[in-house]
Design an enzyme around this catalytic site. Structure first.
Site, PDB file in Angstrom:
ATOM      1  N   TRP A 272       0.962  -1.112   0.073  1.00  0.00           N
ATOM      2  CA  TRP A 272      -0.107  -0.005  -0.526  1.00  0.00           C
ATOM      3  C   TRP A 272       0.654   1.295  -0.152  1.00  0.00           C
ATOM      4  O   TRP A 272       0.194   2.347  -0.530  1.00  0.00           O
ATOM      5  CB  TRP A 272      -1.113   0.047   0.537  1.00  0.00           C
ATOM      6  CG  TRP A 272      -0.384  -0.338   2.797  1.00  0.00           C
ATOM      7  CD1 TRP A 272      -0.223  -1.040   3.334  1.00  0.00           C
ATOM      8  CD2 TRP A 272      -0.056   1.161   4.035  1.00  0.00           C
ATOM      9  NE1 TRP A 272       0.895  -1.325   4.394  1.00  0.00           N
ATOM     10  CE2 TRP A 272       0.466   0.283   4.626  1.00  0.00           C
ATOM     11  CE3 TRP A 272      -0.365   2.600   3.343  1.00  0.00           C
ATOM     12  CZ2 TRP A 272       0.940   1.391   5.915  1.00  0.00           C
ATOM     13  CZ3 TRP A 272       0.119   3.196   4.596  1.00  0.00           C
ATOM     14  CH2 TRP A 272       0.817   2.660   5.540  1.00  0.00           C
ATOM     15  N   ASP A 273       2.354   1.109   0.859  1.00  0.00           N
ATOM     16  CA  ASP A 273       2.664   2.619   0.362  1.00  0.00           C
ATOM     17  C   ASP A 273       3.332   2.519  -1.356  1.00  0.00           C
ATOM     18  O   ASP A 273       3.932   3.968  -1.648  1.00  0.00           O
ATOM     19  CB  ASP A 273       4.320   1.939   0.874  1.00  0.00           C
ATOM     20  CG  ASP A 273       4.484   0.547   0.445  1.00  0.00           C
ATOM     21  OD1 ASP A 273       4.231   0.105   1.321  1.00  0.00           O
ATOM     22  OD2 ASP A 273       5.602   0.940   0.105  1.00  0.00           O
TER      23      ASP A 273
ATOM     24  N   GLU B 145       0.899  -2.868  13.064  1.00  0.00           N
ATOM     25  CA  GLU B 145       1.228  -4.306  13.214  1.00  0.00           C
ATOM     26  C   GLU B 145       1.469  -4.640  13.550  1.00  0.00           C
ATOM     27  O   GLU B 145       1.538  -6.021  13.786  1.00  0.00           O
ATOM     28  CB  GLU B 145       2.797  -4.484  11.279  1.00  0.00           C
ATOM     29  CG  GLU B 145       2.014  -4.305   9.801  1.00  0.00           C
ATOM     30  CD  GLU B 145       3.006  -4.344   9.820  1.00  0.00           C
ATOM     31  OE1 GLU B 145       3.744  -4.971   9.532  1.00  0.00           O
ATOM     32  OE2 GLU B 145       2.706  -3.200   8.114  1.00  0.00           O
TER      33      GLU B 145
ATOM     34  N   GLN C 137       4.489   1.853  13.685  1.00  0.00           N
ATOM     35  CA  GLN C 137       4.895   2.877  12.977  1.00  0.00           C
ATOM     36  C   GLN C 137       3.984   3.675  13.078  1.00  0.00           C
ATOM     37  O   GLN C 137       2.892   3.467  13.805  1.00  0.00           O
ATOM     38  CB  GLN C 137       4.997   1.872  11.556  1.00  0.00           C
ATOM     39  CG  GLN C 137       2.997   1.518  11.482  1.00  0.00           C
ATOM     40  CD  GLN C 137       3.897   0.100   9.834  1.00  0.00           C
ATOM     41  OE1 GLN C 137       3.831  -0.625  10.401  1.00  0.00           O
ATOM     42  NE2 GLN C 137       3.132   0.720   8.757  1.00  0.00           N
TER      43      GLN C 137
END
Length: 708
Positions: free
Chosen positions: A322-323, A452, A551
């Site tokens: 997705w980045d 995550e 993150q």
């Protein structure tokens, strides 16, 4: 900062040329071909092709319905980029120095070979994505046999060597295959040309590559031997003909003409995307390195995108995450819009696969894009931190919205963008519901956000905020394209309007999810530095039971949608989640930097920006040898433009609201907006803009209209 020669050139020489991340750092490419830099054994993986992969089974001892059964695995291909060079009857060793010229996209290696004084100059053509050009030069009179060469794919024909157990399993590294998937080798050598083809057993890709000597001459006391190399990958078996024609054309053009084309391509690229920090050449080099490596890694044909490591290494198996949409695509939307469109075209081309994925996950309608893939289907074998990240649908919608805002190019909606937008939005109505126990709020349960370390949660803030934005966007454009009726549009808007965004009353911040602040805080004081990243040292359940973030998650929502948070809330959000985030992901620093800028905290923004910018150059995470971190490279630019300079689009107006950044008082950058190139100069909290050409665009700085 290591490796800085000047504001445009990286150089590694002596001991620094033998650092383990030099091969990745000095990678060159063109979006299809990627070639790692020098410094590894001759048989080490070196050349990767974007979009070329093998299908491999995923082994589960205990599987369940809907699990991914196969994965895509990108493998290094044959190396047709290295001529055979011998000195005194022995192969040429490692270079004494390597230089990467970012202004031209050219790499030069220099060798200590006595009086021969050998240099290898090489570039991967940005104008013809199948072509690699190499010039070997050495002192006239030296005995240096040089000839075309192609080496087989690494490990082909042999059982892969066993990898010693280092005691720590790292899921970010590509697995070693016990048996090579390369079959049917075909040698097509002829005078002056080395050529071979190899086929991947299951996916059926046939990779054909060749090297041909195209010129030899003596100039100013040095012999120059020029080579053209080509790559072709397809399942139709037409590679030999295509490569033969490619090399014939290279002979006709010649090395110098093709190099001039390369220089011209990069001149255009830098004219549209250059960044300058007066008096700070190292900062300029760092951001230019990021932009150049992104340009050399991203697919530009609409058939590929950009993997987490580009074509610079085997990390993450070459998968697209997705980045690509959320971090990388916005860079190109505002610098090279045609590349951004190609990235979105690739997503659109995988819509049917996303529909298949949705059915496998139990959804009767809609489309769900995979968390990681190359060919379009889900490749994640660990659903709690993979397939459960439904936010990828909203990330892609956000990318589409960003592209439309930057370019005004609505034709992409007609080319499948609107269908993709609607189909992905339908998933939210499938997995969420209006909860009577929470006053009819729309809730989305059992998903994983970007963090995550917090898996399978209820009402992840980032997911819910992005889903609401996605639903409104889909309702508007779906109706305009007659893809949905009024009733479905009403359901979408109602879900968006009633989306649950939980607030923690004690801390006066939005909660990352329903249970985040109910968890036991992670014992940071008792965790030694050697125990990070946590994912390599603790069972997932240990991590999931604690309040700790890998993150930016809630902070990423702040970075992308600052208008949803008042100034005081921004600061509280930043303070609260900074205390629980360990930044074990390279996606984190740029999000925190941008969020800090939105909160008006220039010092904190500058700190995190430096982390993002130096992630690979200084190997801050110790794993740059696996490949460069494309999201961190992209984040260094988006932080500068969208964080520090406060760039955003409101309606049809490009807006800037700079934040004062300590140590970065003056900087300049160029963006493309609605077809116009806009030069931006920032000094502290002030900014000035100029528009090239006669295309009228609306621009506002600190609330004042300055161009139209």
């Amino acid at each position: 900062m290591r490796f800085a020669r000047d504001a445009w050139r990286l150089v590694a020489e002596g001991d620094s040329a033998r650092l383990h991340h030099v091969p990745a750092l000095f990678s060159i490419g063109n979006g299809f071909i990627g070639i790692r830099g020098p410094g590894e054994a001759a048989e080490a993986p070196k050349v990767y092709l974007n979009g070329v992969y093998e299908r491999v089974p995923i082994a589960y001892h205990e599987a369940a319905h809907g699990y991914a059964r196969e994965s895509d695995l990108r493998l290094a291909v044959s190396d047709a980029t290295r001529p055979a060079i011998r000195i005194g009857g022995l192969p040429l060793g490692a270079p004494e120095s390597v230089e990467l010229d970012l202004a031209r996209g050219v790499r030069t290696e220099s060798f200590a070979a006595g009086a021969a004084d050998i240099a290898i100059e090489q570039f991967v053509s940005m104008n013809d994505t199948a072509l690699v050009m190499t010039r070997v030069s050495f002192a006239a009179g030296a005995d240096v046999p040089v000839s075309p060469a192609v080496t087989p794919p690494p490990g082909s024909g042999d059982r892969a060597a066993d990898v010693a157990n280092q005691g720590v399993y790292d899921p970010r590294i590509a697995p070693v295959m016990a048996t090579s998937p390369w079959v049917d080798p075909q040698i097509h050598d002829e005078a002056g040309t080395a050529m071979r083809s190899d086929r991947l057993r299951t996916s059926g890709f046939v990779v054909t590559c060749a090297m041909r000597e195209i010129g030899r001459r003596t100039v100013d006391g040095r012999v120059q031997v020029d080579f053209a190399s080509g790559y072709h990958a397809a399942t139709d078996g037409q590679g030999v003909e295509a490569i033969t024609a490619l090399l014939r054309a290279a002979v006709e053009r010649g090395y110098d003409a093709l190099l001039a084309d390369q220089v011209a391509w990069f001149a255009d690229f830098w004219a549209a995307s250059n960044v300058a920090f007066p008096g700070q050449p190292k900062a300029e080099l760092a951001i230019r390195f990021a932009l150049a490596e992104l340009a050399m890694a991203v697919g530009r044909d609409g058939k590929t995108s950009i993997g987490a490591k580009g074509q610079t290494g085997e990390g993450y198996e070459g998968h697209v995450f997705w980045d690509a949409d959320l971090y990388v695509m916005p860079v190109f939307a505002f610098t090279r819009p045609e590349i951004a469109r190609a990235m979105l075209a690739w997503r659109i081309s995988k819509l049917d696969a996303a529909r298949d994925n949705a059915r496998a996950m139990g959804h009767e309608q809609g489309a769900l894009y995979p968390w990681r893939t190359i060919g379009g289907h889900e490749c994640s074998s660990y659903f709690p931190a993979g397939s459960a990240q439904y936010h990828i649908n909203a990330d892609i919608a956000y990318a589409l919205e960003t592209y439309l805002a930057a370019t005004g190019d609505r034709s992409l909606l007609d080319a499948g963008g609107a269908a993709m937008l609607v189909e992905t939005a339908r998933i939210w109505l499938s997995i969420g519901f209006h909860d009577a126990a929470r006053g009819g709020a729309f809730v989305i349960n059992r998903v994983t956000g970007p963090d995550e370390y917090s898996a399978i949660v209820d009402n992840n803030l980032y997911t819910n905020m992005m889903a609401a934005r996605h639903l409104r966007f889909a309702a508007r454009e779906g109706l305009a394209a007659s893809l949905i009726d009024d009733a479905e549009a009403t359901r979408m808007v109602r879900a968006a309007d009633r989306m649950l965004l939980a607030v923690d009353d004690e801390r006066q911040v939005y909660a990352q999810d329903d249970s985040y602040f109910q968890l036991d805080p992670w014992p940071f004081d008792a965790t030694p530095p050697a125990a990070y990243p946590l994912l390599l040292h603790f069972h997932p359940l240990i991590i999931y039971r604690h309040r700790v973030s890998k993150q930016a998650d809630a902070v990423l929502a702040l970075a992308l949608m600052p208008e949803a948070f008042d100034p005081a809330m921004r600061r509280r959000m930043l303070d609260t989640y900074e205390a629980t985030t360990v930044h074990d992901s390279t996606l984190s620093a740029s999000a925190f930097a941008t969020a800090a800028a939105h909160a008006g905290d220039g010092a904190r923004a500058a700190h995190y920006w430096r982390v993002a910018t130096l992630t690979d150059l200084n190997d801050l995470f110790g794993n740059a040898d696996h490949g460069l971190h494309m999201a961190a490279l992209a984040g260094s630019w988006t932080t500068l433009a969208m964080g520090f300079a406060g760039m955003r689009v409101e309606g049809d107006t490009l807006c800037f609201d700079p934040v004062e950044i300590p140590g970065l008082s003056d900087y300049r950058f160029t963006v493309t907006f609605r077809g116009a190139q806009v030069d931006v100069a920032v000094s502290g909290r002030a900014a000035s803009v100029s528009v090239r050409g006669d295309r009228a665009v609306a621009i506002r700085v600190a609330g004042q209209t300055v161009a139209a």
